[in-house]
Design an enzyme around this catalytic site. Structure first.
Site, PDB file in Angstrom:
ATOM      1  CB  THR A  66      -1.007  -0.064   1.179  1.00 34.30           C
ATOM      2  OG1 THR A  66      -1.927   1.018   1.047  1.00 34.30           O
ATOM      3  CG2 THR A  66      -0.344  -0.017   2.546  1.00 34.30           C
ATOM      4  CE  LYS A  70      -1.953   0.313  -3.469  1.00 34.25           C
ATOM      5  NZ  LYS A  70      -3.358   0.572  -3.776  1.00 34.25           N
ATOM      6  CG  ASP A 106      -6.240  -1.625  -5.496  1.00 32.95           C
ATOM      7  OD1 ASP A 106      -6.627  -2.291  -4.517  1.00 32.95           O
ATOM      8  OD2 ASP A 106      -5.288  -0.823  -5.446  1.00 32.95           O
ATOM      9  N   GLY A 130     -10.739  11.349 -10.289  1.00 35.56           N
ATOM     10  CA  GLY A 130      -9.455  10.941  -9.724  1.00 35.56           C
ATOM     11  C   GLY A 130      -8.560  10.319 -10.777  1.00 35.56           C
ATOM     12  CB  ALA A 134      -8.022   3.842  -6.190  1.00 32.76           C
TER      13      ALA A 134
HETATM   14  P1  NDP Z   1      -3.793   8.586  -4.466  1.00 34.73           P
HETATM   15  O1  NDP Z   1      -3.124   9.461  -3.452  1.00 34.73           O
HETATM   16  O2  NDP Z   1      -2.961   7.832  -5.436  1.00 34.73           O
HETATM   17  O3  NDP Z   1      -4.833   9.473  -5.317  1.00 34.73           O
HETATM   18  C1  NDP Z   1      -5.714  10.375  -4.704  1.00 34.73           C
HETATM   19  C2  NDP Z   1      -6.632  10.988  -5.755  1.00 34.73           C
HETATM   20  O4  NDP Z   1      -7.574  11.828  -5.079  1.00 34.73           O
HETATM   21  C3  NDP Z   1      -5.910  11.874  -6.752  1.00 34.73           C
HETATM   22  O5  NDP Z   1      -6.552  11.803  -8.005  1.00 34.73           O
HETATM   23  C4  NDP Z   1      -6.089  13.273  -6.153  1.00 34.73           C
HETATM   24  O6  NDP Z   1      -6.016  14.323  -7.097  1.00 34.73           O
HETATM   25  C5  NDP Z   1      -7.495  13.158  -5.621  1.00 34.73           C
HETATM   26  N1  NDP Z   1      -7.798  14.122  -4.559  1.00 34.73           N
HETATM   27  C6  NDP Z   1      -7.401  14.074  -3.269  1.00 34.73           C
HETATM   28  N2  NDP Z   1      -7.895  15.133  -2.571  1.00 34.73           N
HETATM   29  C7  NDP Z   1      -8.598  15.878  -3.480  1.00 34.73           C
HETATM   30  C8  NDP Z   1      -9.341  17.083  -3.379  1.00 34.73           C
HETATM   31  N3  NDP Z   1      -9.457  17.745  -2.234  1.00 34.73           N
HETATM   32  N4  NDP Z   1      -9.939  17.556  -4.502  1.00 34.73           N
HETATM   33  C9  NDP Z   1      -9.835  16.891  -5.694  1.00 34.73           C
HETATM   34  N5  NDP Z   1      -9.143  15.741  -5.839  1.00 34.73           N
HETATM   35  C10 NDP Z   1      -8.534  15.240  -4.744  1.00 34.73           C
HETATM   36  O7  NDP Z   1      -4.714   7.591  -3.614  1.00 34.73           O
HETATM   37  P2  NDP Z   1      -5.337   6.197  -4.089  1.00 34.73           P
HETATM   38  O8  NDP Z   1      -5.806   6.335  -5.478  1.00 34.73           O
HETATM   39  O9  NDP Z   1      -4.402   5.100  -3.754  1.00 34.73           O
HETATM   40  O10 NDP Z   1      -6.585   6.063  -3.105  1.00 34.73           O
HETATM   41  C11 NDP Z   1      -7.728   6.887  -3.260  1.00 34.73           C
HETATM   42  C12 NDP Z   1      -8.789   6.437  -2.255  1.00 34.73           C
HETATM   43  O11 NDP Z   1      -9.206   5.139  -2.615  1.00 34.73           O
HETATM   44  C13 NDP Z   1      -8.265   6.344  -0.820  1.00 34.73           C
HETATM   45  O12 NDP Z   1      -9.205   6.959   0.040  1.00 34.73           O
HETATM   46  C14 NDP Z   1      -8.195   4.854  -0.559  1.00 34.73           C
HETATM   47  O13 NDP Z   1      -8.456   4.540   0.792  1.00 34.73           O
HETATM   48  C15 NDP Z   1      -9.300   4.324  -1.461  1.00 34.73           C
HETATM   49  N6  NDP Z   1      -9.086   2.947  -1.871  1.00 34.73           N
HETATM   50  C16 NDP Z   1     -10.107   2.063  -1.670  1.00 34.73           C
HETATM   51  C17 NDP Z   1      -9.959   0.764  -2.047  1.00 34.73           C
HETATM   52  C18 NDP Z   1     -11.081  -0.195  -1.807  1.00 34.73           C
HETATM   53  O14 NDP Z   1     -10.825  -1.411  -1.871  1.00 34.73           O
HETATM   54  N7  NDP Z   1     -12.313   0.255  -1.552  1.00 34.73           N
HETATM   55  C19 NDP Z   1      -8.707   0.241  -2.653  1.00 34.73           C
HETATM   56  C20 NDP Z   1      -7.720   1.280  -2.889  1.00 34.73           C
HETATM   57  C21 NDP Z   1      -7.918   2.573  -2.483  1.00 34.73           C
HETATM   58  P3  NDP Z   1      -4.596  14.965  -7.527  1.00 34.73           P
HETATM   59  O15 NDP Z   1      -4.027  14.034  -8.550  1.00 34.73           O
HETATM   60  O16 NDP Z   1      -4.968  16.264  -8.091  1.00 34.73           O
HETATM   61  O17 NDP Z   1      -3.772  15.062  -6.283  1.00 34.73           O
END
Ligand code: NDP
Length: 281
Positions: A66, A70, A106, A130, A134
């Protein structure tokens, strides 16, 4: 002869303390009477190589990765699955005959959970909020499972555009980046809308993506990757507009179930895993 040696699996991350996967996997091991353990291990970024050496030395069945490992784990693996190769990230490592094989469950977990809710992907238009880990995994698997078009919406435009190009070039599916200015109107032809950002994750339960919620309709299936809480403000607003909703719990359970099978070779007791997760959250 008695065997006191357990087979080892687990997760490497930093931070990792609040990762609930161990509870889910251990419940499954117990239900199947398997002498397996799932270790939740804090591994600092500078120690990842040594940690992966330990997977080989301890003869572990495999390991989950995690944040923030990754992508960085890839140079320490022998082989990648086709999806992990395209996504460029690995959340599950399987050790077989001394070789480390990287997979990404995922997106596959998301697709299984979506299909279990009665949805199909063939010919559908999918809009994903996003472009992080994920979102990348979900976008690639939606494309590989027959989605006709994928809209990528992301705060950082460069990352969003890169993901749209990746989908077009590596999967052959149609994909487009949409700018995320505030109060985004969701394209009316969207069949499946997915929040794959971290917005709304506990403790920030009062946050929700900045979109125009009146652009959600009853013909859309609206999904969240957030699993804590399961009923996010995003999903509640979608349901108020008549949309069908799918929580992030199914994705979490299904990717854990896929990992269980990859490590043990046995069918996962999905109901047991789901109950264990619900008790924990
Ligand atoms: P990352 O840090 O790789 O990506 C986060 C994403 O969220 C980016 O696209 C980021 O945009 C966006 N983001 C964060 N804050 C904001 C905001 N305030 N406004 C707009 N965009 C925002 O994280 P992951 O992709 O690894 O994880 C994302 C979520 O998915 C987590 O909460 C995680 O817990 C959940 N998850 C759930 C799983 C499940 O099995 N249900 C499995 C894996 C993850 P930017 O690129 O602009 O920063």
């Amino acid at each position: 002869m008695k065997n006191y040696r357990a087979e080892l699996t687990g997760v490497f991350g930093d931070p990792v303390d609040d990762n609930p996967t161990g509870v889910v996997e251990e419940a499954a091991f117990a239900a199947k009477k398997l002498n397996y353990r799932y270790l939740t291990v804090k591994v600092r970024p500078e120690d990842l190589q040594k940690a992966m050496d330990s997977v080989r030395i301890f003869g572990m069945k495999g390991i989950n990765l995690t944040m923030p490992h990754k992508i960085k784990v890839i140079p320490y693996l022998d082989e990648l699955s086709p999806a992990a190769e395209i996504i460029g990230a690995v959340n599950t490592v399987i050790q077989k005959d001394g070789k480390l094989y990287g997979e990404n469950t995922d997106g596959k977990g998301f697709v299984i959970a979506l299909k279990n809710s009665g949805e199909t992907l063939e010919g559908k238009t999918v809009t994903i909020l996003g472009a992080g880990g994920a979102a990348r995994a979900i976008a690639v698997e939606c494309a590989l499972n027959g989605a006709a078009h994928i809209n990528i919406v992301n705060r950082s435009s460069e990352k969003g555009m890169e993901l749209a190009v990746l989908i077009r070039e590596k999967t052959g599916s149609s994909a487009k980046y949409l700018n995320w200015t505030g109060n985004l109107t969701i394209p009316a032809d969207t069949d499946i809308l997915i929040n794959a950002t971290s917005i709304g994750f506990s403790p920030n339960v009062n946050d929700r993506p900045d979109i125009d919620y009146s652009s959600l309709t009853g013909k859309m299936c609206v999904c969240d990757v957030i699993f804590n809480p399961a009923q996010t403000l995003f999903l509640k607003a979608a349901a108020e507009n008549g949309a069908k909703t799918v929580t992030g719990l199914g994705m979490l359970v299904q990717q854990a179930a896929l990992n269980f099978t990859l490590w043990t070779g046995e069918e996962a007791p999905v109901d047991v895993m789901e109950e264990a997760l619900k008790r924990e959250l």
